[in-house]
Design an enzyme around this catalytic site. Structure first.
Site, PDB file in Angstrom:
ATOM      1  N   LYS A  49       0.853  -1.192   0.000  1.00 32.08           N
ATOM      2  CA  LYS A  49       0.000   0.000   0.000  1.00 32.08           C
ATOM      3  C   LYS A  49       0.890   1.245   0.000  1.00 32.08           C
ATOM      4  CE  LYS A  49      -3.214   2.941   0.587  1.00 32.08           C
ATOM      5  NZ  LYS A  49      -3.762   3.424  -0.702  1.00 32.08           N
ATOM      6  N   ASN A  73     -11.909   4.750  -7.536  1.00 32.10           N
ATOM      7  CA  ASN A  73     -11.536   4.891  -6.135  1.00 32.10           C
ATOM      8  C   ASN A  73     -10.980   6.270  -5.848  1.00 32.10           C
ATOM      9  OD1 ASN A  73      -8.559   4.921  -4.973  1.00 32.10           O
ATOM     10  ND2 ASN A  73      -8.460   3.801  -6.913  1.00 32.10           N
ATOM     11  N   SER A  74     -11.259   6.697  -4.632  1.00 29.24           N
ATOM     12  CA  SER A  74     -10.744   7.963  -4.133  1.00 29.24           C
ATOM     13  C   SER A  74     -10.331   7.742  -2.679  1.00 29.24           C
ATOM     14  CB  SER A  74     -11.829   9.044  -4.233  1.00 29.24           C
ATOM     15  OG  SER A  74     -11.352  10.265  -3.715  1.00 29.24           O
ATOM     16  N   LEU A  77      -4.766   7.845  -0.434  1.00 32.20           N
ATOM     17  CA  LEU A  77      -3.495   7.409   0.161  1.00 32.20           C
ATOM     18  C   LEU A  77      -3.547   7.297   1.689  1.00 32.20           C
ATOM     19  CD1 LEU A  77      -0.340   8.967  -1.572  1.00 32.20           C
ATOM     20  CD2 LEU A  77      -0.892   6.564  -1.214  1.00 32.20           C
ATOM     21  N   CYS A 143       0.141   9.893  -8.054  1.00 29.50           N
ATOM     22  CA  CYS A 143      -0.986   9.993  -7.137  1.00 29.50           C
ATOM     23  C   CYS A 143      -1.767  11.273  -7.395  1.00 29.50           C
ATOM     24  CB  CYS A 143      -0.502   9.990  -5.701  1.00 29.50           C
ATOM     25  SG  CYS A 143      -1.833  10.304  -4.554  1.00 29.50           S
ATOM     26  N   LYS A 178       6.444   4.755 -11.002  1.00 28.46           N
ATOM     27  CA  LYS A 178       5.087   4.415 -11.454  1.00 28.46           C
ATOM     28  C   LYS A 178       4.464   5.596 -12.176  1.00 28.46           C
ATOM     29  CE  LYS A 178       0.821   2.270 -10.054  1.00 28.46           C
ATOM     30  NZ  LYS A 178       0.209   1.472  -9.004  1.00 28.46           N
ATOM     31  N   ASN A 205      -1.122   3.774 -13.592  1.00 33.05           N
ATOM     32  CA  ASN A 205      -1.955   4.049 -12.431  1.00 33.05           C
ATOM     33  C   ASN A 205      -3.383   4.261 -12.944  1.00 33.05           C
ATOM     34  OD1 ASN A 205      -2.835   4.871  -9.806  1.00 33.05           O
ATOM     35  ND2 ASN A 205      -0.764   5.567  -9.376  1.00 33.05           N
ATOM     36  N   GLY A 230      -9.412  -1.551 -13.356  1.00 33.30           N
ATOM     37  CA  GLY A 230     -10.134  -2.761 -13.732  1.00 33.30           C
ATOM     38  C   GLY A 230     -10.172  -2.963 -15.247  1.00 33.30           C
ATOM     39  N   GLY A 256      -3.129  -2.859 -15.385  1.00 36.01           N
ATOM     40  CA  GLY A 256      -4.372  -2.207 -15.770  1.00 36.01           C
ATOM     41  C   GLY A 256      -5.347  -3.259 -16.244  1.00 36.01           C
TER      42      GLY A 256
HETATM   43  C1  LIG Z   1      -8.432   0.942  -4.129  1.00 34.26           C
HETATM   44  C2  LIG Z   1      -7.158   1.242  -4.886  1.00 34.26           C
HETATM   45  C3  LIG Z   1      -6.098   1.841  -4.192  1.00 34.26           C
HETATM   46  C4  LIG Z   1      -4.912   2.144  -4.888  1.00 34.26           C
HETATM   47  N1  LIG Z   1      -3.856   2.688  -4.192  1.00 34.26           N
HETATM   48  C5  LIG Z   1      -2.668   2.906  -4.841  1.00 34.26           C
HETATM   49  C6  LIG Z   1      -1.521   3.387  -4.129  1.00 34.26           C
HETATM   50  O1  LIG Z   1      -1.551   3.597  -2.910  1.00 34.26           O
HETATM   51  N2  LIG Z   1      -0.381   3.628  -4.842  1.00 34.26           N
HETATM   52  C7  LIG Z   1      -0.301   3.376  -6.189  1.00 34.26           C
HETATM   53  O2  LIG Z   1       0.774   3.586  -6.789  1.00 34.26           O
HETATM   54  N3  LIG Z   1      -1.365   2.896  -6.880  1.00 34.26           N
HETATM   55  C8  LIG Z   1      -2.527   2.660  -6.242  1.00 34.26           C
HETATM   56  N4  LIG Z   1      -3.597   2.135  -6.937  1.00 34.26           N
HETATM   57  C9  LIG Z   1      -3.466   1.865  -8.393  1.00 34.26           C
HETATM   58  C10 LIG Z   1      -3.162   0.391  -8.668  1.00 34.26           C
HETATM   59  O3  LIG Z   1      -1.954   0.005  -8.060  1.00 34.26           O
HETATM   60  C11 LIG Z   1      -3.113   0.136 -10.208  1.00 34.26           C
HETATM   61  O4  LIG Z   1      -2.110   0.967 -10.767  1.00 34.26           O
HETATM   62  C12 LIG Z   1      -4.424   0.421 -10.909  1.00 34.26           C
HETATM   63  O5  LIG Z   1      -5.520   0.071 -10.104  1.00 34.26           O
HETATM   64  C13 LIG Z   1      -4.543  -0.289 -12.268  1.00 34.26           C
HETATM   65  O6  LIG Z   1      -4.463  -1.683 -12.131  1.00 34.26           O
HETATM   66  P1  LIG Z   1      -5.798  -2.629 -12.022  1.00 34.26           P
HETATM   67  O7  LIG Z   1      -6.706  -2.245 -13.152  1.00 34.26           O
HETATM   68  O8  LIG Z   1      -5.278  -4.044 -12.110  1.00 34.26           O
HETATM   69  O9  LIG Z   1      -6.416  -2.329 -10.702  1.00 34.26           O
HETATM   70  C14 LIG Z   1      -4.799   1.844  -6.280  1.00 34.26           C
HETATM   71  C15 LIG Z   1      -5.883   1.233  -6.940  1.00 34.26           C
HETATM   72  C16 LIG Z   1      -7.045   0.929  -6.268  1.00 34.26           C
HETATM   73  C17 LIG Z   1      -8.176   0.258  -7.015  1.00 34.26           C
END
Ligand SMILES: Cc1cc2nc3c(=O)[nH]c(=O)nc-3n(C[C@H](O)[C@H](O)[C@H](O)COP(=O)(O)O)c2cc1C
Length: 314
Positions: A49, A73-74, A77, A143, A178, A205, A230, A256
């Site tokens: 995280k 999501n919002s 951090l 972020c 990232k 991201n 997603g 992604g």
């Molecule tokens: C609930 C949630 C929290 C996230 N928190 C972070 C984070 O703290 N730091 C970060 O670099 N990316 C964060 N991400 C982004 C994910 O690491 C990823 O880059 C993004 O969701 C795309 O991948 P996915 O489609 O497989 O989820 C977060 C994503 C979600 C859904």
């Protein structure tokens, strides 16, 4: 597990991942809870995280909202801060047989530098005592809460360059940056990271999005916009990973919307060294173990001995 001599290893600098399946930051905590469901040594790696120098309470109001083929999501951090991470979570990370990646966020350049320095110091101390807990830093310049002069660091290459340069100088740990799909030019951004000495880039991201509650006549989120993740973003992510792979020679970690082994293989064929799995962890609690097995199954069925045979094959 398929009994073969399949080579699923991936490499970033001196770090070897046993397979390309890395858990994405913010969707896996620090791994403790998932570790009760399956053996985390099945994973190539874990990106924890996102943590910041100081603890953050996260955003008020609604934080997640399901969308067609994805979610917004919002979270903002929310995290316990670096000191607590180092004191508490690293004890757990010391026990893990998988690549451990610290995802570092920040509010100012000074926060990033100080955060990287603390992680580096702690890492050196632990390594000297034979208790390594961190293998790599993933620098999150993407972020949506991080602002510099009204501009997120992850958007403009010239602003991001300073952060990457300073963090590079503050740590000897391998550095992966990232990247945001909201960057003005993501391939330029990746090239800058390579020039500044990053060992790898990871992308993407979340994609900036929005949801309106028509009855309340306002955004569902206090922060107005939120991050889309997603399957809905997979085609965008795949295209960006392909573009970045054309531009840089450092390893690219793609993510992604990956939800099955075939999705993962697409990213490898686009040139990714490894991948990360985010939102799918919320759909399938055993996502990591299933995908690691799925990759081996795909390779066995297709007669692929090593992932390097298909990496960037496009
Ligand atoms: C609930 C949630 C929290 C996230 N928190 C972070 C984070 O703290 N730091 C970060 O670099 N990316 C964060 N991400 C982004 C994910 O690491 C990823 O880059 C993004 O969701 C795309 O991948 P996915 O489609 O497989 O989820 C977060 C994503 C979600 C859904």
């Amino acid at each position: 597990m398929i009994e073969t001599n399949l080579d699923t290893t991936c490499h970033i600098g001196e770090v070897t991942f046993k397979n390309p399946v890395v858990m994405a930051s913010g969707t896996f905590g620090f791994g403790r809870e998932y570790g009760r469901v399956y053996d985390l040594s099945k994973l190539g790696g874990i990106s924890g995280k996102g943590i910041t120098l100081h603890p953050r309470p996260g955003n008020p109001g609604i934080r997640v909202y399901e969308t067609p083929s994805g979610m917004l999501n919002s979270v903002g951090l929310e995290n316990p801060g670096i000191q607590t991470f180092l004191q508490e979570e690293c004890l757990f990370w010391e026990t893990l047989d998988t690549v451990r990646i610290v995802n570092l966020g920040g509010g100012t350049i000074q926060d990033y530098i100080e955060g990287a320095r603390l992680i580096d110091e702690d890492s050196n101390r632990r390594s000297a005592a034979g208790r390594r807990a961190v293998d790599m830093i993933e620098l999150n310049i993407s972020c949506p809460n991080v602002k510099a002069g009204g501009m997120a660091y992850g958007i403009k290459t010239s602003i991001a360059r300073e952060v990457v340069r300073e963090v590079r100088a503050a740590t000897t740990l391998p550095l992966m940056v990232k990247l945001s799909p909201n960057a003005e030019d993501i391939a330029d951004m990746a090239q800058m990271c390579e020039q500044e000495g990053a060992e790898a880039v990871s992308l993407i991201n979340t994609v900036s999005g929005m949801k309106i509650d028509v009855h309340r006549r306002r955004s569902v989120f206090e922060n107005l916009y939120a991050g889309l993740s997603g399957p809905a973003i997979k085609p965008i992510a795949l295209r960006m990973v392909h573009q970045v792979c054309q531009r840089v020679s450092i390893p690219v970690v793609g993510m992604g919307g990956i939800s099955c082994a075939e999705d993962l293989i697409e990213f490898v064929m686009a040139g990714a060294e490894a991948v990360q799995i985010g939102t799918y962890n919320f759909v399938n609690v055993q996502a990591g173990a299933d995908l690691a097995a799925g990759v081996e199954r795909f390779m066995a069925e297709e007669g692929i001995a090593s992932l390097s045979e298909i990496r960037g094959i496009l």
